[in-house]
Write a protein that holds these residues in place. Sequence first.
Motif, PDB file in Angstrom:
ATOM      1  N   VAL A  35       2.794   9.420 -23.301  1.00 51.09           N
ATOM      2  CA  VAL A  35       4.188   9.410 -23.742  1.00 51.09           C
ATOM      3  C   VAL A  35       5.100   9.925 -22.636  1.00 51.09           C
ATOM      4  CG1 VAL A  35       5.853  10.393 -25.373  1.00 51.09           C
ATOM      5  CG2 VAL A  35       3.586   9.705 -26.181  1.00 51.09           C
ATOM      6  N   GLN A  36       6.210   9.231 -22.442  1.00 52.89           N
ATOM      7  CA  GLN A  36       7.302   9.733 -21.605  1.00 52.89           C
ATOM      8  C   GLN A  36       8.526   9.853 -22.504  1.00 52.89           C
ATOM      9  OE1 GLN A  36       7.868   7.205 -18.195  1.00 52.89           O
ATOM     10  NE2 GLN A  36       5.934   7.787 -17.250  1.00 52.89           N
ATOM     11  N   LEU A  37       9.053  11.060 -22.625  1.00 59.49           N
ATOM     12  CA  LEU A  37      10.220  11.326 -23.461  1.00 59.49           C
ATOM     13  C   LEU A  37      11.436  11.445 -22.557  1.00 59.49           C
ATOM     14  CD1 LEU A  37      10.707  11.757 -26.516  1.00 59.49           C
ATOM     15  CD2 LEU A  37      10.637  14.212 -26.081  1.00 59.49           C
ATOM     16  N   VAL A  38      12.382  10.516 -22.724  1.00 66.40           N
ATOM     17  CA  VAL A  38      13.545  10.431 -21.847  1.00 66.40           C
ATOM     18  C   VAL A  38      14.791  10.822 -22.639  1.00 66.40           C
ATOM     19  CG1 VAL A  38      14.876   8.931 -20.320  1.00 66.40           C
ATOM     20  CG2 VAL A  38      12.417   8.549 -20.611  1.00 66.40           C
ATOM     21  N   CYS A  39      15.584  11.705 -22.077  1.00 70.86           N
ATOM     22  CA  CYS A  39      16.780  12.202 -22.771  1.00 70.86           C
ATOM     23  C   CYS A  39      18.027  11.494 -22.250  1.00 70.86           C
ATOM     24  CB  CYS A  39      16.902  13.711 -22.556  1.00 70.86           C
ATOM     25  SG  CYS A  39      18.294  14.459 -23.437  1.00 70.86           S
ATOM     26  N   GLY A  40      18.869  11.048 -23.168  1.00 75.52           N
ATOM     27  CA  GLY A  40      20.126  10.407 -22.790  1.00 75.52           C
ATOM     28  C   GLY A  40      20.832   9.849 -23.998  1.00 75.52           C
ATOM     29  N   GLU A  41      22.106   9.548 -23.831  1.00 74.89           N
ATOM     30  CA  GLU A  41      22.891   9.031 -24.945  1.00 74.89           C
ATOM     31  C   GLU A  41      22.888   7.511 -25.010  1.00 74.89           C
ATOM     32  OE1 GLU A  41      23.856  11.167 -27.176  1.00 74.89           O
ATOM     33  OE2 GLU A  41      23.098  12.731 -25.850  1.00 74.89           O
ATOM     34  N   LYS A  42      22.712   6.853 -23.859  1.00 78.66           N
ATOM     35  CA  LYS A  42      22.711   5.394 -23.835  1.00 78.66           C
ATOM     36  C   LYS A  42      21.556   4.911 -22.971  1.00 78.66           C
ATOM     37  CE  LYS A  42      27.704   4.745 -24.507  1.00 78.66           C
ATOM     38  NZ  LYS A  42      28.941   4.132 -23.970  1.00 78.66           N
ATOM     39  N   PHE A  43      20.885   3.855 -23.433  1.00 79.67           N
ATOM     40  CA  PHE A  43      19.763   3.298 -22.701  1.00 79.67           C
ATOM     41  C   PHE A  43      19.881   1.784 -22.650  1.00 79.67           C
ATOM     42  CE2 PHE A  43      18.091   7.194 -24.670  1.00 79.67           C
ATOM     43  CZ  PHE A  43      17.582   7.848 -23.554  1.00 79.67           C
ATOM     44  N   ASP A  44      19.410   1.228 -21.542  1.00 78.20           N
ATOM     45  CA  ASP A  44      19.181  -0.200 -21.464  1.00 78.20           C
ATOM     46  C   ASP A  44      17.670  -0.381 -21.620  1.00 78.20           C
ATOM     47  OD1 ASP A  44      18.412  -2.780 -20.314  1.00 78.20           O
ATOM     48  OD2 ASP A  44      20.499  -2.937 -19.688  1.00 78.20           O
ATOM     49  N   PHE A  45      17.265  -0.960 -22.735  1.00 78.68           N
ATOM     50  CA  PHE A  45      15.844  -1.014 -23.056  1.00 78.68           C
ATOM     51  C   PHE A  45      15.050  -1.780 -22.002  1.00 78.68           C
ATOM     52  CE2 PHE A  45      17.352   0.602 -26.970  1.00 78.68           C
ATOM     53  CZ  PHE A  45      16.267   1.166 -27.624  1.00 78.68           C
ATOM     54  N   ILE A  46      15.689  -2.741 -21.350  1.00 77.09           N
ATOM     55  CA  ILE A  46      14.979  -3.526 -20.345  1.00 77.09           C
ATOM     56  C   ILE A  46      14.914  -2.786 -19.018  1.00 77.09           C
ATOM     57  CG2 ILE A  46      14.869  -5.699 -19.106  1.00 77.09           C
ATOM     58  CD1 ILE A  46      14.311  -5.919 -22.105  1.00 77.09           C
ATOM     59  N   SER A  47      16.076  -2.491 -18.450  1.00 76.43           N
ATOM     60  CA  SER A  47      16.090  -1.870 -17.115  1.00 76.43           C
ATOM     61  C   SER A  47      15.533  -0.455 -17.127  1.00 76.43           C
ATOM     62  CB  SER A  47      17.518  -1.868 -16.553  1.00 76.43           C
ATOM     63  OG  SER A  47      18.381  -1.097 -17.372  1.00 76.43           O
ATOM     64  N   ASP A  48      15.659   0.261 -18.237  1.00 80.42           N
ATOM     65  CA  ASP A  48      15.121   1.619 -18.332  1.00 80.42           C
ATOM     66  C   ASP A  48      13.690   1.653 -18.850  1.00 80.42           C
ATOM     67  OD1 ASP A  48      17.516   2.713 -17.435  1.00 80.42           O
ATOM     68  OD2 ASP A  48      18.355   2.830 -19.457  1.00 80.42           O
ATOM     69  N   SER A  49      13.136   0.467 -19.159  1.00 79.56           N
ATOM     70  CA  SER A  49      11.742   0.349 -19.641  1.00 79.56           C
ATOM     71  C   SER A  49      11.488   1.219 -20.864  1.00 79.56           C
ATOM     72  CB  SER A  49      10.758   0.717 -18.521  1.00 79.56           C
ATOM     73  OG  SER A  49      10.903  -0.135 -17.415  1.00 79.56           O
ATOM     74  N   ILE A  50      12.428   1.212 -21.796  1.00 82.22           N
ATOM     75  CA  ILE A  50      12.286   1.987 -23.022  1.00 82.22           C
ATOM     76  C   ILE A  50      11.544   1.142 -24.066  1.00 82.22           C
ATOM     77  CG2 ILE A  50      13.510   3.151 -24.893  1.00 82.22           C
ATOM     78  CD1 ILE A  50      13.713   4.585 -22.208  1.00 82.22           C
ATOM     79  N   ASP A  51      10.480   1.701 -24.631  1.00 85.83           N
ATOM     80  CA  ASP A  51       9.709   1.010 -25.664  1.00 85.83           C
ATOM     81  C   ASP A  51      10.253   1.308 -27.055  1.00 85.83           C
ATOM     82  OD1 ASP A  51       7.620  -0.123 -23.930  1.00 85.83           O
ATOM     83  OD2 ASP A  51       7.084   1.972 -23.600  1.00 85.83           O
ATOM     84  N   VAL A  52      10.603   2.557 -27.284  1.00 87.04           N
ATOM     85  CA  VAL A  52      11.116   3.009 -28.578  1.00 87.04           C
ATOM     86  C   VAL A  52      12.330   3.886 -28.297  1.00 87.04           C
ATOM     87  CG1 VAL A  52      10.625   4.307 -30.686  1.00 87.04           C
ATOM     88  CG2 VAL A  52       8.801   2.984 -29.595  1.00 87.04           C
ATOM     89  N   GLY A  53      13.396   3.668 -29.037  1.00 84.05           N
ATOM     90  CA  GLY A  53      14.592   4.472 -28.829  1.00 84.05           C
ATOM     91  C   GLY A  53      15.125   5.026 -30.135  1.00 84.05           C
ATOM     92  N   ILE A  54      15.748   6.161 -30.047  1.00 84.19           N
ATOM     93  CA  ILE A  54      16.488   6.714 -31.184  1.00 84.19           C
ATOM     94  C   ILE A  54      17.951   6.732 -30.771  1.00 84.19           C
ATOM     95  CG2 ILE A  54      16.890   8.716 -32.657  1.00 84.19           C
ATOM     96  CD1 ILE A  54      13.964   9.404 -32.393  1.00 84.19           C
ATOM     97  N   VAL A  55      18.777   6.066 -31.544  1.00 86.19           N
ATOM     98  CA  VAL A  55      20.193   5.975 -31.228  1.00 86.19           C
ATOM     99  C   VAL A  55      20.999   6.483 -32.413  1.00 86.19           C
ATOM    100  CG1 VAL A  55      19.880   4.041 -29.653  1.00 86.19           C
ATOM    101  CG2 VAL A  55      20.338   3.576 -32.060  1.00 86.19           C
ATOM    102  N   ILE A  56      22.153   7.062 -32.100  1.00 90.16           N
ATOM    103  CA  ILE A  56      23.072   7.541 -33.138  1.00 90.16           C
ATOM    104  C   ILE A  56      24.289   6.645 -33.089  1.00 90.16           C
ATOM    105  CG2 ILE A  56      24.436   9.488 -33.961  1.00 90.16           C
ATOM    106  CD1 ILE A  56      22.446  11.326 -32.515  1.00 90.16           C
ATOM    107  N   THR A  57      24.443   5.830 -34.097  1.00 90.54           N
ATOM    108  CA  THR A  57      25.498   4.827 -34.079  1.00 90.54           C
ATOM    109  C   THR A  57      25.736   4.305 -35.487  1.00 90.54           C
ATOM    110  OG1 THR A  57      26.139   2.671 -33.165  1.00 90.54           O
ATOM    111  CG2 THR A  57      23.812   3.001 -33.604  1.00 90.54           C
ATOM    112  N   ASP A  58      26.911   3.740 -35.696  1.00 92.98           N
ATOM    113  CA  ASP A  58      27.192   3.076 -36.974  1.00 92.98           C
ATOM    114  C   ASP A  58      26.704   1.635 -36.963  1.00 92.98           C
ATOM    115  OD1 ASP A  58      28.407   5.341 -38.018  1.00 92.98           O
ATOM    116  OD2 ASP A  58      30.363   4.811 -37.188  1.00 92.98           O
ATOM    117  N   LYS A  59      26.424   1.118 -35.752  1.00 93.01           N
ATOM    118  CA  LYS A  59      25.974  -0.261 -35.630  1.00 93.01           C
ATOM    119  C   LYS A  59      24.824  -0.328 -34.637  1.00 93.01           C
ATOM    120  CE  LYS A  59      27.624  -4.954 -34.656  1.00 93.01           C
ATOM    121  NZ  LYS A  59      28.775  -5.781 -34.200  1.00 93.01           N
TER     122      LYS A  59
END
Length: 338
Positions: free
Chosen positions: A156-180
């Motif tokens: 596991v790699q746990l990455v901290c941030g408010e916004k991610f690009d799932f492709i360029s940042d190679s994020i497999d699973v994300g938790i986002v806080i948003t209305d949409k």
Amino acid sequence: MGALGLYVVGHEGIVFDLQGIGDMESRGYLPKDYVEILPCMAAFAVVVETGSFIEASVKIGVTASAVSKQVSKLESALSLRLIERTTRSLKVNAEGQQIYKHCKSVLESSANVFRLKDRLADGPQGLVRIGVPKSLYATCSKLIPDFLSAYRDVNVQLVCGEKFDFISDSIDVGIVITDKPPEGMVARQLFVVDFVLCAAESYLNKSGLISHPAELPVHSCITFIGDLDKQYWKFRSLDEFCEVSIPGRYLSDCPEAALTATISGIGVSCLPLCLAHEALKSNQLTNVLPEWNYKGALQGTAWIVYPPGQLVSKRIKVMVEYLMSELVALSGAWSVGR
């Protein structure tokens, strides 16, 4: 090798130096026009190993004539003669012996793909990169050790941030806080991320109780660097909205640092409830202005998001289910002591 060479890289380095496009050379890719040569490489390797077009045809499942045509096509692409043929026998020449080593590696690599497929099907394994916002980072980080103990073949790699690009940042699973939630992703709702205005009793005893948000500018306040609302805190009660300018005596981009400072009696802070609930429950912190709700850019509905499709890997599936189960269960206790 020429500057415009095209080639395939095998176990031992460069396999083929073919004519073509120069920029492919640095990346080691076979160009699109030569992809059809790959079956010919495999056929040639089988012919060399069996020593016969007929036996090779049996192994491959095509006619001997088709195998012969594939080998000829490879020779034509390479501009090299690889096999000396007679009506009764064939002999692999010196060039063919060198090419065979690399064609064999292509064949072996192809077989390894399916061996790997079978191994991956046995259970979740590999790396999962998880993107988590600052307000939930501490909570999620506490869950990862148990996951790693349960799934010993997953990293596991746990990455901290408010916004991610799932492709360029190679994020497999994300938790986002948003209305949409982001389009094109599977999104599963977790909970509402609330913030709470809090302070230690030691600070309130020294600086006085706070009865209205308008009093906050004269208090020692702890704010987040990078928070869009660091200049202003917004509050809403049942019948009133209030926006106040916060000077910020202590600024940090780490919620845990703000929590520590608040417990120490440095001042008043707006903290994620998931982070502050234990301190509130144990009376290390007091909920200031409980009749007012903080409204800020970092709060809203939390979603767990991941790529769509039926072929989502097992490592992603087990991570999603684990986080869903644990976070939803925890969120039920976060209001205790508020």
